[in-house]
Design an enzyme around this catalytic site. Sequence first.
Site, mmCIF file in Angstrom:
data_model
loop_
_atom_site.group_PDB
_atom_site.id
_atom_site.type_symbol
_atom_site.label_atom_id
_atom_site.label_comp_id
_atom_site.label_asym_id
_atom_site.label_seq_id
_atom_site.Cartn_x
_atom_site.Cartn_y
_atom_site.Cartn_z
ATOM 1 N N HIS A 1 1.918 4.774 -2.801
ATOM 2 C CA HIS A 1 2.076 6.215 -2.574
ATOM 3 C C HIS A 1 3.504 6.651 -2.910
ATOM 4 O O HIS A 1 3.728 7.671 -3.563
ATOM 5 C CB HIS A 1 1.792 6.554 -1.105
ATOM 6 C CG HIS A 1 0.391 6.266 -0.666
ATOM 7 N ND1 HIS A 1 -0.708 6.586 -1.428
ATOM 8 C CD2 HIS A 1 -0.092 5.709 0.482
ATOM 9 C CE1 HIS A 1 -1.812 6.226 -0.784
ATOM 10 N NE2 HIS A 1 -1.460 5.690 0.371
ATOM 11 N N HIS B 1 0.831 -1.210 0.000
ATOM 12 C CA HIS B 1 0.000 0.000 0.000
ATOM 13 C C HIS B 1 0.865 1.259 0.000
ATOM 14 O O HIS B 1 0.692 2.155 -0.841
ATOM 15 C CB HIS B 1 -0.905 -0.005 1.239
ATOM 16 C CG HIS B 1 -1.799 1.197 1.338
ATOM 17 N ND1 HIS B 1 -3.096 1.191 0.890
ATOM 18 C CD2 HIS B 1 -1.579 2.450 1.831
ATOM 19 C CE1 HIS B 1 -3.643 2.379 1.093
ATOM 20 N NE2 HIS B 1 -2.731 3.165 1.667
ATOM 21 N N GLU B 2 1.805 1.319 0.927
ATOM 22 C CA GLU B 2 2.652 2.513 1.039
ATOM 23 C C GLU B 2 3.583 2.662 -0.162
ATOM 24 O O GLU B 2 3.916 3.783 -0.564
ATOM 25 C CB GLU B 2 3.462 2.468 2.337
ATOM 26 C CG GLU B 2 2.621 2.492 3.603
ATOM 27 C CD GLU B 2 1.661 3.674 3.667
ATOM 28 O OE1 GLU B 2 2.016 4.768 3.171
ATOM 29 O OE2 GLU B 2 0.549 3.516 4.188
#
Length: 349
Positions: free
Chosen positions: A21, A17-18
């Site tokens: 980003h 997920h990170e």
Amino acid sequence: MNLILALIVLTIVILVHEFGHFIVCKLSGVLVEEFAIGFGPKLFSIKGKETEYSVRAFLIGGYVKPLGEDQEVDHPRALNNAKVYKRILMVLMGPVMNFVLAIIIMMGIGYFIGFGTNTISKVEPNMPAYEAGIRSGDRIVALDKNRVYVWDQVSFYLAVHNMLYKDREVEIKVLRDGKEYIFRVMPKYDPNTKTKRIGVASKISRKNLFDSIYYGIFGTYAEIKETIYSVVLMITGKVSGSEIMGPVGMVKTIGEAANAGFKQSVLSGLLNVLWLMQLISVNLGVINLIPFPALDGSRLVFYLYEAVARKPFNREKEALIHTIGFVLLLFLLVIVTFNDIKNIIMPGR
């Protein structure tokens, strides 16, 4: 062992997920100050060329900290100076990567283990589906006008239908010899399984690459819809909020799934863990898109406002809103953790 497995699963899901980003920030030229796994006190960190990579005490969550995320910074590589479409992409890519991870896992499971298609392999005599006229070989394409692509959608829809309605037929549209037929079926209570059933079984597909890709994409799509629907049911009070699972519950569930699988073989245990990993990944992606302060969905709302209004929302007020949201999320985490412990100590109460 259970704790280690749970930490591995959660860490991978959060990392993916990170990373979503992070990679958009890097490709957009935004300076990332920190890439962190977990929250709270820093356990250790490694300083890269310009980004600090850290692991923090509480490994439930994580974050990417771009320069100028919550305040105006006079720096050419600050996030606040990046074009708004790049910031929107940065926010969206975290959940998108969670969905991509789920697709890859489901493709692998579908190929090596197999999955249920929406084609019927067996219809039980004297059961509602058979009596309505449904036969082996029929392919279910819609339930109450809701399109279905894989068996997961069929079983989920029937389970929700049985939970919400006591005496209501299901409209089942099937494809047979190139023609569509509609049947109305009333689920029947089965004392053996203690659930309502219509009496059909799915055709299993194995070792078919095309089918596995199809299953990975549409199976994940189905789970995204199911997660959204489950959240709606919870908000409307049709499903108890006590069913929300926190970190302790995840550790317990992952451990139970792994242990049940390992009793059969190492492969079965790993498959159970992978199945839960993709489920957690989908849930994390969907929940992060909810427009609640401190979540990705909230930042997306602010960026969309800026794109429409052609001016940014007040940074200080935005930062305050996210801080309040973060505190509320921590409070919710405490509540669900307490609920997890209660369910372990006093199951069924």
